[in-house]
Design an enzyme around this catalytic site. Sequence first.
Site, mmCIF file in Angstrom:
data_model
loop_
_atom_site.group_PDB
_atom_site.id
_atom_site.type_symbol
_atom_site.label_atom_id
_atom_site.label_comp_id
_atom_site.label_asym_id
_atom_site.label_seq_id
_atom_site.Cartn_x
_atom_site.Cartn_y
_atom_site.Cartn_z
ATOM 1 N N ARG A 85 35.066 35.954 39.736
ATOM 2 C CA ARG A 85 34.523 36.852 40.746
ATOM 3 C C ARG A 85 34.709 36.237 42.128
ATOM 4 O O ARG A 85 34.483 35.049 42.330
ATOM 5 C CB ARG A 85 33.021 37.115 40.507
ATOM 6 C CG ARG A 85 32.752 38.168 39.440
ATOM 7 C CD ARG A 85 33.129 39.561 39.942
ATOM 8 N NE ARG A 85 32.931 40.592 38.941
ATOM 9 C CZ ARG A 85 33.856 41.022 38.099
ATOM 10 N NH1 ARG A 85 35.057 40.445 38.101
ATOM 11 N NH2 ARG A 85 33.610 42.001 37.264
ATOM 12 N N GLU A 101 37.207 43.309 48.418
ATOM 13 C CA GLU A 101 38.365 43.934 47.772
ATOM 14 C C GLU A 101 38.445 45.410 48.154
ATOM 15 O O GLU A 101 37.516 46.158 47.887
ATOM 16 C CB GLU A 101 38.258 43.777 46.244
ATOM 17 C CG GLU A 101 38.326 42.338 45.781
ATOM 18 C CD GLU A 101 38.249 42.165 44.269
ATOM 19 O OE1 GLU A 101 38.141 43.185 43.557
ATOM 20 O OE2 GLU A 101 38.294 41.014 43.800
ATOM 21 N N HIS A 159 43.270 41.192 41.632
ATOM 22 C CA HIS A 159 42.268 41.472 40.608
ATOM 23 C C HIS A 159 42.904 42.125 39.370
ATOM 24 O O HIS A 159 42.558 43.234 38.968
ATOM 25 C CB HIS A 159 41.156 42.373 41.164
ATOM 26 C CG HIS A 159 39.863 42.212 40.402
ATOM 27 N ND1 HIS A 159 38.630 42.380 40.969
ATOM 28 C CD2 HIS A 159 39.607 41.892 39.097
ATOM 29 C CE1 HIS A 159 37.675 42.191 40.068
ATOM 30 N NE2 HIS A 159 38.246 41.890 38.922
#
Length: 532
Positions: free
Chosen positions: A231, A260, A281
């Site tokens: 994360r 993000e 990601h």
Amino acid sequence: MKIIVTDEVAQEGLALLQQDPRVQLDVRLGLKKEELYSIIGDYDVIITRSGTTVDKPLLDAATKLKMVARAGVGVDNVDVDYASSKGVIVVNAPFGNTNSAAEHAMALLLSFCRNVTKANTSLKGGAWKRAPFTGYELKGRKAGVIGLGKVGGRVATRLKAFECDVIACDPYIAEKRAHDLGVRLVTLDEVVKTCDIITVHTPLTDETRDMIGKKELAAMKEGVIIINAARGGIINEEAMLEALDSGKVAGAAFDVWSQEPPDSETLKKLIGHEKMVVTPHLGANTFEAQVNVAVDVSREIIHYLNEQPVDNALNIPRFDASLMDQMRPYLTLMNVLADFAIQLVGSNLNKITFSYTGSLAQHDCTPITVSGLAALLNRRVEQEVNMVNAQLVADRMGIVVEEAKSSQSEAFSNMITLTIEGSGEKRLISGTLFEGVPRVVKLRDYQMDFRPEEHMLLLAYGDRPGMIGRIGTILGEHDINIGSMNLGRREKKGEAMVILSLDSQVSPEVVEKVKAATDATFIKPLYLVTAK
């Protein structure tokens, strides 16, 4: 049940829901906030990935919402606490992308160590250069895994396969798990100071945010390699940029970011740094993982529809997975006891005690307690009460909830006792399982033994000859068949308590006739939904 899907989710998972006639599934991708707010009130469930923020405004607009289903592991985009306060279940898919995330962490590490991205760009640009892309071997290096959960455990296994010396830091796991993985558990400080490679695999919480910052980076070995496929925000990105610039860190590989899509100048510099391998990601982005998480959350929704335990709910107390099959019958028993007992209480609830005796008491019984509390309160309040908000509702009502345990059981290997105290009254019921079927074995201080049925009649009266005959005659005159009868009494010709299982409901008029014929001191017809 109406379900809205707001992010891209694998069709293989949604097919499970589309096959269920109880479900109306609407796939609405790319909705603006205002559009979603205007329609969310029509839906019972929302299925999302990371593209939809399920925050307070959305939850307030979702007046019918019962579940948020996150098709993935992280729930950074869901306000779980506020959902809990509204009784909304939040589920995720913690296992579906486990392998995918672990493999991606290894891909990032290997890509950095062997200069894959740089060499790829160079060769495609027409150059044939080898010396600038000399890399590092993993064999013999000391690797530290921070977080030895589902993903971290798999990464540790793979690092060992590459002949790394693996240590791990995780204060929340049993030493046995580390031993089973062949990994030595150490402190975070030892990982930071001694490892050549450090990879993080924890959730993002207040405790883990900026867990690796300036202080930790300064304490690391020169030339350390750092991987973050967990994360964004676990590693302080500004401190990371400084450590790369100074040469303290030989290189890093990140898949996740505190923002993000990344938009800050710090993130742009970090992503563009020559010592960084970066991906947007992609940890869960394999075809297999997308199917797995979609199937997992769809199954959870079906479990909810079927009134079965929801295994991956984040805001419902639940048993250890290895105990679920063993404990599930006790959830059923508790719901039956609660359904029975609450119908005997005529006053406000002041205190509820859940007691567990026998081998059952050796386990965490919180899920059983919360399930029973929800069943009780659902009979007393207008709002829907479930395992998510039961304790919150009880607190608001001023109800004291206690749990008691004892390994010593009166006569059964396991027994649950529910005691409800109101204004000037107290009700007690005990039950156990016989071959997996709920049985009531005690009412108040009377020893009983009966199987709860949908329609029952409970009465107490002075024990004298002819009473059972009078009851049977009155019920027979009104075409009400008695399925079974159980009698409890303390002494001959004292007070008797009788519970009758009936084939049909008893009208108030019939209840009054039975009461008058027996001079009953207490009489109550019961309807047990849980015993159907």
